[in-house]
Write a protein that holds these residues in place. Sequence first.
Motif, short mmCIF file in Angstrom:
data_model
loop_
_atom_site.label_atom_id
_atom_site.label_comp_id
_atom_site.label_asym_id
_atom_site.label_seq_id
_atom_site.Cartn_x
_atom_site.Cartn_y
_atom_site.Cartn_z
N GLU A 39 0.83 -1.20 0.00
CA GLU A 39 0.00 0.00 0.00
C GLU A 39 0.86 1.26 0.00
N GLY A 40 1.98 1.21 0.71
CA GLY A 40 2.88 2.36 0.73
C GLY A 40 3.50 2.61 -0.64
N ALA A 41 3.95 1.56 -1.29
CA ALA A 41 4.55 1.70 -2.62
C ALA A 41 3.52 2.20 -3.63
N THR A 42 2.30 1.70 -3.51
CA THR A 42 1.23 2.14 -4.42
C THR A 42 0.90 3.60 -4.21
N LEU A 43 0.87 4.04 -2.94
CA LEU A 43 0.61 5.44 -2.62
C LEU A 43 1.64 6.35 -3.29
N ALA A 44 2.92 5.99 -3.16
CA ALA A 44 3.99 6.80 -3.75
C ALA A 44 3.92 6.79 -5.27
N ALA A 45 3.70 5.62 -5.85
CA ALA A 45 3.67 5.52 -7.31
C ALA A 45 2.54 6.33 -7.91
N LYS A 46 1.35 6.22 -7.32
CA LYS A 46 0.21 6.96 -7.87
C LYS A 46 0.38 8.46 -7.67
N GLY A 47 0.85 8.85 -6.47
CA GLY A 47 1.05 10.27 -6.21
C GLY A 47 2.05 10.90 -7.16
N GLN A 48 3.16 10.20 -7.40
CA GLN A 48 4.16 10.72 -8.32
C GLN A 48 3.58 10.87 -9.72
N GLU A 49 2.83 9.87 -10.14
CA GLU A 49 2.29 9.87 -11.50
C GLU A 49 1.28 10.98 -11.72
N ILE A 50 0.31 11.12 -10.81
CA ILE A 50 -0.81 12.02 -11.10
C ILE A 50 -0.58 13.45 -10.64
N LEU A 51 0.44 13.68 -9.81
CA LEU A 51 0.65 15.05 -9.35
C LEU A 51 2.07 15.54 -9.56
N PHE A 52 3.04 14.91 -8.91
CA PHE A 52 4.39 15.47 -8.89
C PHE A 52 5.07 15.40 -10.26
N ASP A 53 5.07 14.24 -10.90
CA ASP A 53 5.63 14.14 -12.25
C ASP A 53 4.76 14.92 -13.24
N PHE A 54 3.46 14.91 -13.00
CA PHE A 54 2.54 15.62 -13.88
C PHE A 54 2.86 17.11 -13.92
N ILE A 55 3.06 17.69 -12.73
CA ILE A 55 3.39 19.12 -12.66
C ILE A 55 4.72 19.41 -13.36
N GLU A 56 5.72 18.59 -13.08
CA GLU A 56 7.05 18.82 -13.65
C GLU A 56 7.01 18.85 -15.17
N ASN A 57 6.12 18.06 -15.77
CA ASN A 57 6.09 17.94 -17.23
C ASN A 57 4.96 18.72 -17.88
N MET A 58 4.29 19.57 -17.13
CA MET A 58 3.24 20.39 -17.72
C MET A 58 3.82 21.38 -18.72
N LYS A 59 3.03 21.69 -19.75
CA LYS A 59 3.48 22.65 -20.76
C LYS A 59 3.33 24.09 -20.26
N THR A 60 2.47 24.28 -19.27
CA THR A 60 2.27 25.61 -18.68
C THR A 60 3.18 25.76 -17.47
N PRO A 61 3.95 26.84 -17.38
CA PRO A 61 4.86 27.00 -16.24
C PRO A 61 4.12 27.12 -14.92
N VAL A 62 4.67 26.46 -13.90
CA VAL A 62 4.06 26.43 -12.58
C VAL A 62 5.03 27.03 -11.56
N ILE A 63 4.56 28.02 -10.81
CA ILE A 63 5.36 28.67 -9.77
C ILE A 63 4.83 28.25 -8.41
N ALA A 64 5.71 27.79 -7.54
CA ALA A 64 5.34 27.52 -6.15
C ALA A 64 5.60 28.77 -5.33
N ALA A 65 4.57 29.28 -4.68
CA ALA A 65 4.71 30.42 -3.78
C ALA A 65 4.65 29.89 -2.36
N ILE A 66 5.81 29.72 -1.74
CA ILE A 66 5.93 29.03 -0.46
C ILE A 66 5.71 30.04 0.66
#
Length: 260
Positions: A78-105
């Motif tokens: 379950e832990g591995a699945t959580l990481a794999a899905k999260g990376q796929e649908i959010l973190f990797d997705f953001i990194e490869n978006m065609k529109t620039p994304v700025i994080a305002a921390i």
Amino acid sequence: MALENIILDQENGIATIFINRPSKLNALNKATIQELNETLQQINANPEIKVIIITGNGEKAFVAGADIAEFAHFSELEGATLAAKGQEILFDFIENMKTPVIAAINGFALGGGLELAMACHIRIASDNAKMGLPETSLGLIPGYGGTQRLPQLVGKGRAMEMILTAGMIDAETAKMYGLVNHVVPQADLYDAYMMLATRIMKNSPAAISKAIESVNANFVTGVNGFKVEIKAFGECFATEDFKEGTTAFLEKRKAEFKGK
């Protein structure tokens, strides 16, 4: 789409996403990750949106980590699945978006929060921000790309120290490390990221998309970034933006890009 964990504001070509879980210091849970994915897909397909801002609602936290209560009793699978899905649908997705994304921390960016910021193309922080990857203090390691993106941004030695000590760094240290591009007083954060977004919007969306693709290629194992750059450079010549940009330059006027 009804949004429960985020607030979306779209105006003048800029989409601002506020992560909105104040009782949890905006911690990421599965529902928030899914909402972010669906919202970002919608924005990415909208040619009117030229820049995306991701920030936290309130003054205390950008994202103070993942929602630990949600996975405290997970199994190995379950832990591995959580990481794999999260990376796929959010973190990797953001990194490869065609529109620039700025994080305002705008405060704490810990664990999954810092990993979210690192997946964005540019980071700007308020002077009260604190950043870190505390997972080893919980018997875990960063699972949303932190062990990969942090060394890319700050170098192996500094990344090892941050991860192995589970400690936090302040905004000025993060800037010195190269983890964030700019640090501003918290009261000025909105103006700072809007100014940065406005500067980006003056340029060709088609070229920006190719630039993101080319820069990211350097960090993909087995991919020759120079070849990706050459191909992307050539493809730019077939765009309307290239014709408009060069014509405007020769005619000494401001270019009016359409992103095509």
